[in-house]
Design an enzyme around this catalytic site. Structure first.
Site, PDB file in Angstrom:
ATOM      1  N   LEU A 161       0.814  -1.215   0.000  1.00  0.00           N
ATOM      2  CA  LEU A 161       0.000   0.000   0.000  1.00  0.00           C
ATOM      3  C   LEU A 161       0.844   1.260   0.000  1.00  0.00           C
ATOM      4  O   LEU A 161       0.470   2.277  -0.591  1.00  0.00           O
ATOM      5  CB  LEU A 161      -0.945  -0.014   1.211  1.00  0.00           C
ATOM      6  CG  LEU A 161      -2.126  -0.979   1.078  1.00  0.00           C
ATOM      7  CD1 LEU A 161      -1.730  -2.399   1.439  1.00  0.00           C
ATOM      8  CD2 LEU A 161      -3.289  -0.534   1.937  1.00  0.00           C
ATOM      9  N   ASP A 162       1.997   1.218   0.668  1.00  0.00           N
ATOM     10  CA  ASP A 162       2.868   2.387   0.746  1.00  0.00           C
ATOM     11  C   ASP A 162       3.357   2.776  -0.649  1.00  0.00           C
ATOM     12  O   ASP A 162       3.259   3.933  -1.062  1.00  0.00           O
ATOM     13  CB  ASP A 162       4.053   2.075   1.670  1.00  0.00           C
ATOM     14  CG  ASP A 162       4.457   3.259   2.524  1.00  0.00           C
ATOM     15  OD1 ASP A 162       3.920   4.356   2.333  1.00  0.00           O
ATOM     16  OD2 ASP A 162       5.326   3.080   3.403  1.00  0.00           O
ATOM     17  N   ASP A 163       3.901   1.810  -1.382  1.00  0.00           N
ATOM     18  CA  ASP A 163       4.359   2.093  -2.743  1.00  0.00           C
ATOM     19  C   ASP A 163       3.212   2.578  -3.614  1.00  0.00           C
ATOM     20  O   ASP A 163       3.357   3.522  -4.387  1.00  0.00           O
ATOM     21  CB  ASP A 163       4.973   0.834  -3.353  1.00  0.00           C
ATOM     22  CG  ASP A 163       6.417   0.640  -2.943  1.00  0.00           C
ATOM     23  OD1 ASP A 163       7.301   1.149  -3.649  1.00  0.00           O
ATOM     24  OD2 ASP A 163       6.672  -0.002  -1.911  1.00  0.00           O
TER      25      ASP A 163
ATOM     26  N   ARG B  19       0.146   7.730   4.608  1.00  0.00           N
ATOM     27  CA  ARG B  19       0.388   7.767   3.166  1.00  0.00           C
ATOM     28  C   ARG B  19      -0.911   7.511   2.400  1.00  0.00           C
ATOM     29  O   ARG B  19      -1.184   8.144   1.381  1.00  0.00           O
ATOM     30  CB  ARG B  19       1.434   6.729   2.772  1.00  0.00           C
ATOM     31  CG  ARG B  19       2.270   7.146   1.570  1.00  0.00           C
ATOM     32  CD  ARG B  19       3.497   7.920   1.957  1.00  0.00           C
ATOM     33  NE  ARG B  19       4.367   7.092   2.746  1.00  0.00           N
ATOM     34  CZ  ARG B  19       4.938   7.459   3.883  1.00  0.00           C
ATOM     35  NH1 ARG B  19       4.705   8.663   4.354  1.00  0.00           N
ATOM     36  NH2 ARG B  19       5.736   6.663   4.546  1.00  0.00           N
TER      37      ARG B  19
END
EC number: 4.2.1.129
Length: 630
Positions: A370-372, A447
């Site tokens: 999810l961060d990327d 994020r």
């Protein structure tokens, strides 16, 4: 010279196809394990490569005699045992000064019996300790139903991909070939075969630990008598799981531990080095090597999507025709790497969500994160707005849809999974590292909130954003900071959250933002920068742990303060001056300290790109907000 020279230097690292990937360095354990894997398999000795890894290991030995988890960090038992073992395997004399110093440091701290579980498994495979020293891992676990208290889909992806081949090894109990017959009995204070199970880890509760230890004792008795047909079926299931996720030469899970365990698993099953799945996994491992003129080491994984996306953000902040053109080429490289056709392991708990995420590595379709995904979507959205185009609209929509569907029931977002909230499993004997799970965290949640807000969702209109903001309100520490799971640590978390709150339109005078600003200003170092030590992850957290200033942590603090509307604060000016003064002649920043996290307290990371794009990003943001030359 600051922005222009940093931009030029950053662009020099760009690959011909438009992407960036920087070295990703962990501690000495991965290169040590690489050496030990080769000798486990009795592969031909590569004298030149072993010599270079040996040079790396000797350089990273600490003044205390052992090996740390971070630059200039305290002694770590498991890193020290593996590093000593690898150096002895390479051929270093036990009488050499550095080996004597290491051995004395290890023995003075109770000896190698105090190693962690994963190190004990390695020692059991080498026959140094007996299998009594490790938890029982019945392969039949893979057949358990999803409603059972333990299930593979109730643990994190990194644990899942590591433990499946390890369970096959635990059943077959193979022995390392170890043609030179090297052992490390001298690192123990007792007979190595008398070493029993690992003690309770500090994060574990006595009640749960004793329950699981009791279950382990029962399994130890019955496991050898489980039906042969059931065992064969379980091994076949483990192999099917593995082969579906082999991921070509990027490796299962695209992380070193699972790749190494797969190679050893196939070896234990009698598959030679020409067997395609084994050969593919073995080639994947060698792609992690960084080989220089004098030194070499093995990375835990590769980070091209993360590096490229963050570099694009920095270049978009810099602006100008050249920087924006290169950023667009980076985004064009990222676009086809979105996973649209594979429902990975995450879909077990979110079966009705369409895939749409990006992985961290070149390829890792079963495990996008999810961060990327949030970072890529935000960069694509910004590029579209600047160009007045819609060329990334479909990619953005699918990424947004996937992230919304991956929100956990507590309002937060995790890195790879949804509702991975079975916290009791961290009390298993195998979980002495305390990182068996992938629960929601403040930095990833921030994020995701930032991304959703940037594409037009706010608390008034979006249940996901409202619940995400509520999660962030609940998780703020009393002094004003937020925890950073994947970056070190409260500086990283606080930067991430302040950016999210700003994007979501939370008033800068909101008490939680004011507290965060006051905290960031209060921890600024005398030199104008910011730094934080890895010890801040300790279980008995009592406040910020100061460390020498670093360029990346200073950049995070600056970006956080500016997101909170504090561009004119004197602390920001001092931080900018720190970055300008610390910039080297090549236009970049020198950063030896580790500022990222694999697993708090047990595994840290040094992203070699962090000191290249984060300071540039902060300086460019400062220039843009103040319309001044930097």
């Amino acid at each position: 010279m600051s922005i222009a020279s940093a931009t030029e230097a950053l662009l020099a690292y760009r690959h011909a196809d438009g992407h960036w990937v920087f070295e990703l360095e962990a501690d000495s354990t991965i290169p040590s394990e690489y050496i030990l894997l080769r000798h486990y398999l009795a592969e031909p000795i590569d004298v030149v490569l072993e010599a270079k890894i040996g040079t790396y290991l000797r350089r990273t030995q600490g003044a205390h005699g052992g090996w740390p988890l971070v630059h200039d960090g305290p002694f770590d038992m498991s890193a020290s045992v593996k590093s000593y073992f690898a150096l002895k395997m390479i051929g270093d004399s036990v009488d050499a000064a550095h080996m004597v110093k290491a051995r004395e440091a290890i023995r003075a701290r109770g000896g190698a019996a105090n190693s962690n579980v994963l190190t004990r498994f390695l020692l059991a495979l080498y026959g140094v300790v007996s299998w009594r020293a490790v938890p029982v891992l019945p392969i039949e676990i893979v057949l358990l139903p999803i409603w059972s208290p333990f299930h593979l889909y109730k643990i994190s992806y990194w644990a899942r991909t590591t433990i499946v081949p390890l369970m096959v090894l635990a059943v077959l109990k193979p022995r390392a070939k170890n043609p030179t017959g090297v052992g490390i009995e001298e690192l123990f204070l007792q007979d190595t075969k008398s070493v029993g199970m690992n003690p309770k880890a500090p994060h574990q509760s006595w009640g749960w630990f004793l329950l699981f230890r009791g279950i382990d004792g029962i399994l130890r008795v019955i496991e050898p008598h489980l039906p042969k047909k059931l065992r064969e079926r379980a091994i076949a299931s483990a192999l099917a799981f593995t082969e579906e996720r082999l991921n070509g030469e990027d490796g299962m899970g695209a992380i070193y531990p699972s790749m190494a365990n797969i190679v050893m698993m196939y070896d234990a099953l009698g598959k030679d080095d020409h067997f395609p799945p084994r050969a593919i996994a073995r080639r994947a491992i060698d792609k992690l090597l960084v080989i220089g003129e004098e030194e070499a080491y093995c990375q835990p994984c590769l980070s091209p999507v993360w590096d490229t996306a963050l570099t694009c953000h920095a270049l978009q902040e810099v602006g100008g025709a050249n920087a924006l053109a290169k950023a667009k080429q980076g985004l064009d490289w990222l676009k086809p790497r979105q996973v649209l056709d594979v429902k990975g392991d995450w879909a077990v708990k979110a079966p009705n969500i369409r895939p749409g995420g990006w992985p961290f590595q070149y390829n890792n379709a079963h495990y996008p994160d999810l961060d990327d995904t949030a970072v890529v979507v935000m960069a694509m959205d910004r590029a579209q707005r600047h160009a007045g185009s819609k060329e990334y609209a479909t990619a953005i929509a699918r990424g947004r849809e996937w992230i919304e569907g991956m929100q956990s029931r507590d309002g937060g977002w995790a890195a790879f999974d949804v509702n991975n909230l079975e916290y009791y499993l961290n009390n298993l004997p195998f979980a002495d590292h305390g990182a068996l799970l992938d629960p929601p965290t403040e930095d990833v949640t921030a994020r995701c909130v930032s991304m959703l807000a940037q594409v037009g969702e706010f608390t008034q209109s979006s249940k996901a954003v409202a619940e995400g903001i509520a999660y962030l309100r609940r998780t703020q520490h009393a002094e004003g900071s937020w925890y950073g799971r994947w970056g070190l640590n409260y500086i990283y978390g606080t930067w991430s959250v302040l950016c999210a709150l700003n994007a979501a339109g939370i008033d800068h005078q909101d008490p939680m933002i004011r507290k965060a600003v006051e905290w960031l200003v209060s921890i600024q170092s005398w030199d104008g920068g910011w730094g934080e030590d890895a010890i801040s992850y300790r279980l008995d957290y009592s406040g910020y742990e100061q460390a020498p200033s670093t360029s990346s942590q200073t950049a995070w603090a600056l970006l956080g303060l500016m997101a909170a509307g504090e561009v004119e604060h004197p602390a920001v000016a001092r931080g900018v001056n720190y970055l300008k003064n610390a910039q080297t002649e090549n236009g970049l920043w020198d950063e030896q300290r580790y500022t990222a996290t694999g697993f708090p307290r047990v595994f840290y990371l040094r992203y070699h790109g962090y000191s290249k794009f984060f300071p540039l990003w902060a300086l460019a943001r400062y220039r843009n907000l103040r319309s001044t030359n930097v």
